[in-house]
Design a protein around this motif. Structure first.
Motif, PDB file in Angstrom:
ATOM      1  N   PRO A  31       3.919   4.280  10.409  1.00 28.87           N
ATOM      2  CA  PRO A  31       3.725   3.022   9.663  1.00 28.87           C
ATOM      3  C   PRO A  31       3.498   3.223   8.165  1.00 28.87           C
ATOM      4  CG  PRO A  31       1.823   3.524  11.065  1.00 28.87           C
ATOM      5  CD  PRO A  31       2.914   4.456  11.481  1.00 28.87           C
ATOM      6  N   ASP A  32       3.042   4.385   7.739  1.00 28.97           N
ATOM      7  CA  ASP A  32       2.791   4.629   6.316  1.00 28.97           C
ATOM      8  C   ASP A  32       3.967   5.290   5.607  1.00 28.97           C
ATOM      9  OD1 ASP A  32       0.179   3.618   6.555  1.00 28.97           O
ATOM     10  OD2 ASP A  32      -0.569   5.562   7.229  1.00 28.97           O
ATOM     11  N   CYS A  33       5.045   5.545   6.328  1.00 26.69           N
ATOM     12  CA  CYS A  33       6.195   6.261   5.776  1.00 26.69           C
ATOM     13  C   CYS A  33       6.979   5.366   4.814  1.00 26.69           C
ATOM     14  CB  CYS A  33       7.099   6.732   6.907  1.00 26.69           C
ATOM     15  SG  CYS A  33       8.528   7.686   6.375  1.00 26.69           S
ATOM     16  N   VAL A  34       7.210   5.870   3.618  1.00 26.58           N
ATOM     17  CA  VAL A  34       8.037   5.179   2.634  1.00 26.58           C
ATOM     18  C   VAL A  34       9.505   5.400   3.003  1.00 26.58           C
ATOM     19  CG1 VAL A  34       8.782   5.215   0.219  1.00 26.58           C
ATOM     20  CG2 VAL A  34       6.353   5.320   0.780  1.00 26.58           C
ATOM     21  N   GLY A  51       0.814  -1.206   0.000  1.00 30.29           N
ATOM     22  CA  GLY A  51       0.000   0.000   0.000  1.00 30.29           C
ATOM     23  C   GLY A  51       0.851   1.261   0.000  1.00 30.29           C
ATOM     24  N   ARG A  52       1.963   1.254   0.752  1.00 23.80           N
ATOM     25  CA  ARG A  52       2.869   2.403   0.772  1.00 23.80           C
ATOM     26  C   ARG A  52       3.446   2.661  -0.614  1.00 23.80           C
ATOM     27  NH1 ARG A  52       4.704  -0.216   5.467  1.00 23.80           N
ATOM     28  NH2 ARG A  52       6.503  -1.069   4.340  1.00 23.80           N
ATOM     29  N   GLN A  53       3.844   1.588  -1.295  1.00 22.50           N
ATOM     30  CA  GLN A  53       4.446   1.746  -2.615  1.00 22.50           C
ATOM     31  C   GLN A  53       3.434   2.206  -3.659  1.00 22.50           C
ATOM     32  OE1 GLN A  53       5.975  -2.259  -2.543  1.00 22.50           O
ATOM     33  NE2 GLN A  53       8.104  -1.565  -2.301  1.00 22.50           N
ATOM     34  N   LEU A  54       2.197   1.746  -3.557  1.00 14.55           N
ATOM     35  CA  LEU A  54       1.162   2.214  -4.484  1.00 14.55           C
ATOM     36  C   LEU A  54       0.928   3.711  -4.314  1.00 14.55           C
ATOM     37  CD1 LEU A  54      -1.434  -0.703  -4.211  1.00 14.55           C
ATOM     38  CD2 LEU A  54      -0.087  -0.105  -6.235  1.00 14.55           C
ATOM     39  N   PRO A  62      17.741  -3.780   2.931  1.00 13.88           N
ATOM     40  CA  PRO A  62      16.714  -4.747   3.361  1.00 13.88           C
ATOM     41  C   PRO A  62      15.441  -4.101   3.902  1.00 13.88           C
ATOM     42  CG  PRO A  62      18.880  -5.413   4.156  1.00 13.88           C
ATOM     43  CD  PRO A  62      19.034  -4.026   3.610  1.00 13.88           C
ATOM     44  N   PHE A  63      15.496  -2.804   4.233  1.00 12.18           N
ATOM     45  CA  PHE A  63      14.343  -2.140   4.831  1.00 12.18           C
ATOM     46  C   PHE A  63      13.711  -1.111   3.890  1.00 12.18           C
ATOM     47  CE2 PHE A  63      17.783  -2.932   7.909  1.00 12.18           C
ATOM     48  CZ  PHE A  63      17.235  -4.043   8.520  1.00 12.18           C
ATOM     49  N   ALA A  64      14.201  -1.084   2.654  1.00 10.71           N
ATOM     50  CA  ALA A  64      13.776  -0.044   1.721  1.00 10.71           C
ATOM     51  C   ALA A  64      12.441  -0.377   1.064  1.00 10.71           C
ATOM     52  CB  ALA A  64      14.842   0.154   0.652  1.00 10.71           C
ATOM     53  N   ASP A  65      11.592   0.645   0.948  1.00 17.28           N
ATOM     54  CA  ASP A  65      10.398   0.568   0.108  1.00 17.28           C
ATOM     55  C   ASP A  65      10.728   0.981  -1.319  1.00 17.28           C
ATOM     56  OD1 ASP A  65       8.173  -0.027   2.052  1.00 17.28           O
ATOM     57  OD2 ASP A  65       8.947   1.799   2.969  1.00 17.28           O
ATOM     58  N   VAL A  66      11.677   1.904  -1.471  1.00 17.06           N
ATOM     59  CA  VAL A  66      12.102   2.369  -2.785  1.00 17.06           C
ATOM     60  C   VAL A  66      13.620   2.469  -2.789  1.00 17.06           C
ATOM     61  CG1 VAL A  66       9.941   3.601  -3.176  1.00 17.06           C
ATOM     62  CG2 VAL A  66      11.887   4.841  -2.240  1.00 17.06           C
ATOM     63  N   ARG A  67      14.193   2.374  -3.983  1.00 13.08           N
ATOM     64  CA  ARG A  67      15.646   2.351  -4.125  1.00 13.08           C
ATOM     65  C   ARG A  67      16.138   3.551  -4.936  1.00 13.08           C
ATOM     66  NH1 ARG A  67      14.108  -1.222  -8.584  1.00 13.08           N
ATOM     67  NH2 ARG A  67      15.224  -0.622 -10.493  1.00 13.08           N
TER      68      ARG A  67
END
Length: 484
Positions: free
Chosen positions: A212-215, A34-37, A224-229
């Motif tokens: 909790p919603d923070c990208v 959901g965060r990535q969307l 290992p903890f990344a939502d985006v690179r």
């Protein structure tokens, strides 16, 4: 009697077939959170590099030794920053609360190297507070860059990575606890090789507990903890292809490392899409001598197409000057970029076409869904059939020089090879070289080319991991603002 029962059973069974055909495709492989969307839907984010470097002479990477007294913006107005973003259609922003020099733009309890010892507002100011308040006022999403590498702290004879782990954790807790909703945090990898994965795990827990919603933007040991690179360069050029999925990159050599960041991997074991960071000026921090070197509208369009148009999100830097304001040239060019993007994609020239497809899942997923402009509808093929030809026939010839295609990313990467052709008679098809044997689609893929005129356009889905699921396909005429 048995014949009648058998016949009735067949009728009942057949009645279920259309319902089965109308079921949505099952997601394939890795899919976004959901965060990535939410992050993908931003498409563009503003970066604000502002700090003590702004007040040194042509410094972009401070050494942590500059006096706090030199930080003194004479007319800081974060509302003016937000006005720039509203005009540019940018819905989110990230502030460098602490860059690698270690100077903090908020009055942290854990260091004297901050605004509380600046000349500005007699040490009573808080740039982070003014930034997040302005974001809230203008309905924009606030993000925080808290640089993991800290040259000022390294100057202390008491410095150890363990002490710094706790120091940074305290500051991260301040920012995640005291400033409202934080939509993204940026863990820059530059200079931070000594910070190991267990250290980032400690910090990661703070982010997830407080926001909790923070990208999380991460690279190197925070990966290992990344939502985006990171996408591997600062030129605004995401790869072709640019997959949202990627492999573990820690074991690669340098060339493989940057290629992996830039392109991802269709067979990757993690869903970590690429964020494309680039400055609107040559430097990240403001320098008056660069006022004549702001990227042109055409250059920004190029960057938009190789970032947003390469399955990425564009992080565009606007460095405030020593007054604490965005320069008018930067603001103007960003606003003109929005105008040009809006003009380009306002009208899908295929919207009135008659459409036929070779692989259709059912009426609910018909090919016309690609041009209906609806957010929730899409074209899909039958299960286990990865190929499809979709032909768009127009009432008359049109001229176009740009195309855009979007996959249903909630269903994972599916199509891995596609091309676009055009024709006047439906028999003799001409390939568009720039749109031949493309690979990734993802959230959005844009291709530009020399103008062509045609009455028919054919989208060819040539290979994939699962049946196609295409949200949007269209051809367009680029805005005059983008003409060289």
């Amino acid at each position: 009697m048995k014949v009648k029962v058998l016949f009735a059973s067949v009728i009942i069974a057949l009645s279920f077939l259309p319902c089965i055909a109308q079921q949505a495709p099952v997601p394939y492989g890795l899919t976004p959170s959901g965060r990535q969307l939410e992050w993908y839907d931003r498409e563009m984010i503003a970066f604000f590099h502002f700090g003590i470097n702004t007040f040194e002479e042509y410094v972009n990477e401070g050494d942590g030794k500059a006096s706090t007294a030199i930080f003194n913006p004479t007319a800081l107005d974060c509302r003016q920053w937000m006005q720039t973003l509203k005009a540019a259609g940018i819905p989110a922003a990230i502030l460098t609360a602490k860059h690698a020099d270690g100077f903090c733009l908020w009055p942290s309890k854990y260091t004297d190297y901050s605004v509380k010892n600046a000349t500005w507002k007699n040490g009573k100011g808080d740039v982070v507070r003014e930034f997040v308040d302005a974001c809230e006022e203008y309905g924009l999403k606030a993000g925080i860059y808290l640089g993991p590498h800290d040259r000022h702290e390294h100057l202390s004879p008491l410095y150890t990575t363990e002490r710094y782990k706790e120091y940074y954790a305290h500051q991260l807790d301040e920012l995640m606890s005291d400033y409202g909703k934080v939509w993204e945090t940026w863990w820059d990898g530059a200079g931070a090789d000594e910070l190991t994965t267990p250290i980032y795990r400690h910090w990661y827990k703070i982010v997830r507990e407080k926001q909790p919603d923070c990208v999380i933007f991460g690279t190197k040991n925070s990966y290992p903890f990344a939502d985006v690179r990171w996408m591997g360069n600062e030129a605004g050029e995401a790869g072709d292809p640019c997959w949202a999925t990627t492999d573990s990159i820690a074991i690669r050599d340098e060339a493989q490392y940057y290629k992996g960041l830039n392109e991802g991997s269709v067979e990757g074991n993690a869903y970590i899409p690429a964020e494309t960071d680039v400055s609107i000026r040559p430097s990240w921090f403001y320098h008056a001598e660069e006022d004549s070197r702001v990227k042109s509208v055409h250059e920004l369009w190029d960057i938009y197409c190789t970032s947003v148009g390469h399955n990425s999100v564009l992080l565009l830097n606007f460095p405030p000057d020593r007054r604490g304001l965005i320069h008018p040239t930067d603001s103007l060019h960003a606003a003109l970029l929005k105008q040009g993007v809006d003009e380009t994609f306002k009208t899908n020239l295929l919207a009135k076409a008659k459409i036929k497809a070779t692989n259709v899942r059912g009426a609910k997923f018909g090919p016309e869904r690609m041009v209906d402009g609806e957010k929730e509808t899409y074209f899909a093929g039958k299960d286990k059939e990865v190929k499809a030809d979709i032909v768009f026939t127009l009432p008359e010839k049109i001229e176009f020089d740009c195309l855009m295609i979007q996959e249903v990313i909630e269903l994972g990467h599916r199509t891995t090879k596609w091309s676009v052709e055009y024709s006047d008679d439906g028999r003799n098809w001409i390939s568009i070289p720039e749109a031949t044997d493309k690979q990734a689609i993802g959230h959005k893929w844009i291709v530009r080319f020399a103008p062509v005129k045609a009455k028919q356009v054919r989208l060819r889905i040539l290979d994939g991991k699962a049946c196609p699921a295409i949200h949007t396909f269209g051809v367009y005429k680029q805005s005059p603002l983008f003409q060289s």
